[in-house]
Enzyme design. Structure first.
Site, PDB file in Angstrom:
ATOM      1  N   GLY A   1      28.908  63.468   3.318  1.00 29.50           N
ATOM      2  CA  GLY A   1      27.518  63.243   3.667  1.00 29.50           C
ATOM      3  C   GLY A   1      27.394  62.452   4.964  1.00 29.50           C
ATOM      4  O   GLY A   1      28.228  62.565   5.874  1.00 29.50           O
ATOM      5  N   SER A   2      26.389  61.624   5.028  1.00 30.92           N
ATOM      6  CA  SER A   2      26.106  60.910   6.271  1.00 30.92           C
ATOM      7  C   SER A   2      27.109  59.807   6.598  1.00 30.92           C
ATOM      8  O   SER A   2      27.061  59.238   7.695  1.00 30.92           O
ATOM      9  CB  SER A   2      24.692  60.313   6.217  1.00 30.92           C
ATOM     10  OG  SER A   2      23.730  61.345   6.197  1.00 30.92           O
ATOM     11  N   THR A   3      28.022  59.480   5.681  1.00 30.37           N
ATOM     12  CA  THR A   3      29.071  58.518   6.036  1.00 30.37           C
ATOM     13  C   THR A   3      30.000  59.109   7.097  1.00 30.37           C
ATOM     14  O   THR A   3      30.800  58.381   7.705  1.00 30.37           O
ATOM     15  CB  THR A   3      29.910  58.113   4.809  1.00 30.37           C
ATOM     16  OG1 THR A   3      30.555  59.268   4.267  1.00 30.37           O
ATOM     17  CG2 THR A   3      29.031  57.472   3.746  1.00 30.37           C
ATOM     18  N   PHE A   4      29.884  60.419   7.357  1.00 33.41           N
ATOM     19  CA  PHE A   4      30.689  61.094   8.371  1.00 33.41           C
ATOM     20  C   PHE A   4      30.088  60.932   9.775  1.00 33.41           C
ATOM     21  O   PHE A   4      30.761  61.181  10.776  1.00 33.41           O
ATOM     22  CB  PHE A   4      30.777  62.584   8.008  1.00 33.41           C
ATOM     23  CG  PHE A   4      31.754  63.379   8.820  1.00 33.41           C
ATOM     24  CD1 PHE A   4      33.107  63.092   8.807  1.00 33.41           C
ATOM     25  CD2 PHE A   4      31.318  64.457   9.595  1.00 33.41           C
ATOM     26  CE1 PHE A   4      34.015  63.844   9.550  1.00 33.41           C
ATOM     27  CE2 PHE A   4      32.214  65.213  10.337  1.00 33.41           C
ATOM     28  CZ  PHE A   4      33.572  64.903  10.314  1.00 33.41           C
TER      29      PHE A   4
END
Length: 625
Positions: free
Chosen positions: A321-324
């Protein structure tokens, strides 16, 4: 004539005597020669054979080495295992002896059949185990009643014990009986009741923990009965393995994760790569495996939909998800396709060809630069970066930060995740990469997969100034250090790292950030992080037109994964965390508060510098039986 006949007879008799005498002398000479050969020339050989017939050399199982945490607190240890045995030649009625034993130690019909079967296979003077793992009360009662238990005796061995049980199960694994496929010629593996590592660090460090078998020279009679012990060599016990784990922090993490249905996290030192906690929930009790788990419990563990036997921290592969997004931001800055002030207008979607790619915020974020895009987790901003970069440059940066590849952790069953490239898709799916797939990958969806361990490693490399630390669990083996702090540089610019870290700081410490409500408010302990929510189902256009269902309206299996990565303290990073709550919903509401609590506890414990006196005491073994 008579005289001549007498003379002929005498000569004939004399010749026969000479022949017989010669034969006797020849036979005696041969016998003497054979005796000389056997008793003089071959004496050493036959002395050895005679000794081998008289002396039986038996192996003694070595004591398995302990496993301790970074402060020396035992995590895996050996304790005495009391068992009751029966020697069939010492009792006239075996079933009657078993009946009397069963009044103290419950025996099943299966136990009785096993004992009788083993007695038929073994010699009458060889003891057969009836039951193991007896309690103190059972041992005492049996000892008191030995006069009424002909053939019975108490024997003492060792059994592996895990004092922190569920809290360390996925790290340590467990030991079990040697399977036929695991026999490799080492005679100690054939010893009755010998156990080896079956998972976790027990398996990884098997050679260090096993030790070297000892020997016992026993004098035996013609049928093999032991008369006395002539000599004994205890061998070498297994070596102690000391871990980087802080068991107090490990327990805290496991307890905090247990408030969710399924979750995992990894806490690391950003400079050394030492893992201070590695937790996966739900878990199991490895002590149940030590003596052989029941078929019912094994089936229950296998059928559990939350997979308690899987170490999700290293083997669970999830869309990040947005942790990437911090990795995508670093790729854009390092490639020079944009600068930190690059601005994008987010109306809530981006069109590419005849497809519309939506932002998580329906009304959009308006005009955002890189720091505010990270703070607000604006999808459209990263769609724009992906369109400029292409998947291969994103993949190259992700791999530099430890994603899409196994880290070589000293723990079995680590999985590599997946960072897709054009070449990968062509080989794996025989298809051409599309630009729309790059957009999806930029927000950590599509083919992208990672583990919590990889997310923690990525965060460490961002926070430590761009050094390629590798995670590890082993601190030293019997006093020999295995850690290193000399990590190579990733070759990224410091000013670009500072931009990304500023964006992560804004996520938690600037009002409006996606994790601002979950921030650490205690001065000096502040964290910087990045939230993430990973879809596990496809949202159709029809659903978007009528309103996307909220996670709480969906079955548990269809809810988004909640993720969070963070480092602390903000201005002098020391600790990092990668965390997932399976089907937890939003990263800001489900994952960030857990990570906050864990990072705050980590800083207060400060395992990188904490004194031994702060370490908790292991729990005493529970009553056995």
């Amino acid at each position: 004539m008579s005289s001549e006949r007498d003379t002929d007879r005498y000569r004939s008799f004399t010749r026969r005597m000479l022949v017989l005498g010669g034969l006797k002398v020849g036979l005696l000479s041969a016998l003497a020669g054979r005796l000389y050969y056997l008793q003089v020339l071959q004496s050493a050989k036959y002395t050895m054979l005679a000794e081998e017939n008289r002396i039986s050399l038996r192996l003694i199982a070595p004591s398995r080495g302990p496993i301790t945490d970074r402060f020396g607190v035992p995590l895996a240890m050996n304790q005495q295992n009391y068992r009751v045995v029966v020697v069939s030649e010492r009792t006239k009625n075996i079933p009657e002896t078993l009946d009397k034993i069963s009044q103290v130690v419950p025996l099943t019909d299966g136990d009785r059949r096993r004992v009788m079967r083993e007695m038929q296979r073994k010699r009458r003077f060889v003891p057969v185990t009836v039951r193991e793992n007896l309690t103190w009360e059972q041992v005492a009662t049996l000892e008191m009643n030995m006069p009424d238990l002909p053939g019975a005796a108490i024997d003492v061995g060792e059994i592996r014990y895990y004092p922190f049980a569920e809290a360390t199960a996925h790290i340590l694994g467990y030991v079990g009986a040697v399977a036929e496929a695991e026999l490799n010629g080492d005679p100690v593996l054939s010893l009755p009741g010998f156990r080896i590592g079956k998972g976790g660090l027990e398996k990884f460090h098997e050679k260090n923990l096993r030790g070297t078998a000892g020997t016992s020279q026993l004098e035996v009679n013609a049928v093999g009965r032991v008369i006395r012990e002539l000599s004994r060599d205890e061998g070498q016990p297994g070596r102690e393995v000391q871990l980087t784990i802080d068991i107090g922090l490990q327990q805290f993490c496991q307890k905090r994760l247990s408030e969710e249905q399924s979750a995992a996290c990894v806490v690391m030192d950003v400079h050394t790569g030492a893992i201070y906690a590695l937790a996966s929930h739900p878990t199991y009790d490895p002590n149940q495996f030590t003596m052989g788990i029941s078929a019912e419990l094994w089936e229950e563990l296998l059928s559990n939909p939350t997979t308690p036997l899987t170490n999700k921290a290293v083997a669970g592969q999830y869309p990040p998800g947005s942790t990437f997004k911090p990795v995508v931001a670093m790729a854009a800055l390092e490639a020079g396709v944009v600068g930190p002030k690059h601005t994008v207008h987010c109306p809530g979607w981006m069109e590419l060809g005849d497809h519309r790619f939506h932002c998580w915020k329906k009304g959009g974020h308006g005009s955002v630069d890189m720091v505010s895009a990270l703070r607000d987790s604006c999808d459209v901003y990263f769609y724009d970066l992906a369109r400029r970069l292409g998947i291969d440059r994103i993949a190259e940066m992700a791999q530099r930060f430890g994603m899409g590849q196994a880290a070589g952790l000293d723990l079995p069953h680590e999985r590599p995740g997946l960072i897709p490239t054009r070449e990968w898709k062509k080989k794996a799916l025989n298809a051409t990469w599309t630009q729309g797939e790059s957009l999806i990958a930029s927000i950590g969806q599509g083919y992208v997969l990672s583990t919590p361990l990889q997310l923690a490693t990525m965060t460490c490399r961002l926070a430590n100034g761009g050094h390629a630390v590798r995670p590890h669990l082993t601190k030293q083996i019997k006093g020999v250090a295995t850690e290193t702090t000399n990590w190579p540089s990733l070759g990224v610019k410091k000013e670009n790292l500072e931009v990304v870290m500023a964006g992560m700081n804004a996520v938690t410490n600037i009002q409006g950030g996606t994790a601002y409500k979950a921030r650490i408010t205690e001065p000096g302990f502040e964290m910087a992080g990045k939230t993430g929510s990973a879809q596990v189902r496809r949202i159709t256009m029809a659903e978007r037109s009528t309103g996307v269902k909220k996670n709480e309206q969906l079955p548990w299996r269809e809810r988004d994964h909640a993720l969070f990565v963070a480092f602390a303290p903000v201005h002098a990073p020391r600790y990092a965390i990668g965390l997932i709550v399976e089907h937890g919903g939003g990263g800001s509401t489900a994952a960030a508060p857990i990570a906050r609590d864990i990072l705050l506890e980590t800083q207060k414990r400060d395992p990188g510098r904490a004194a031994v006196a702060d370490a908790p005491e292991p729990k005493a073994p529970p009553p056995r039986g």
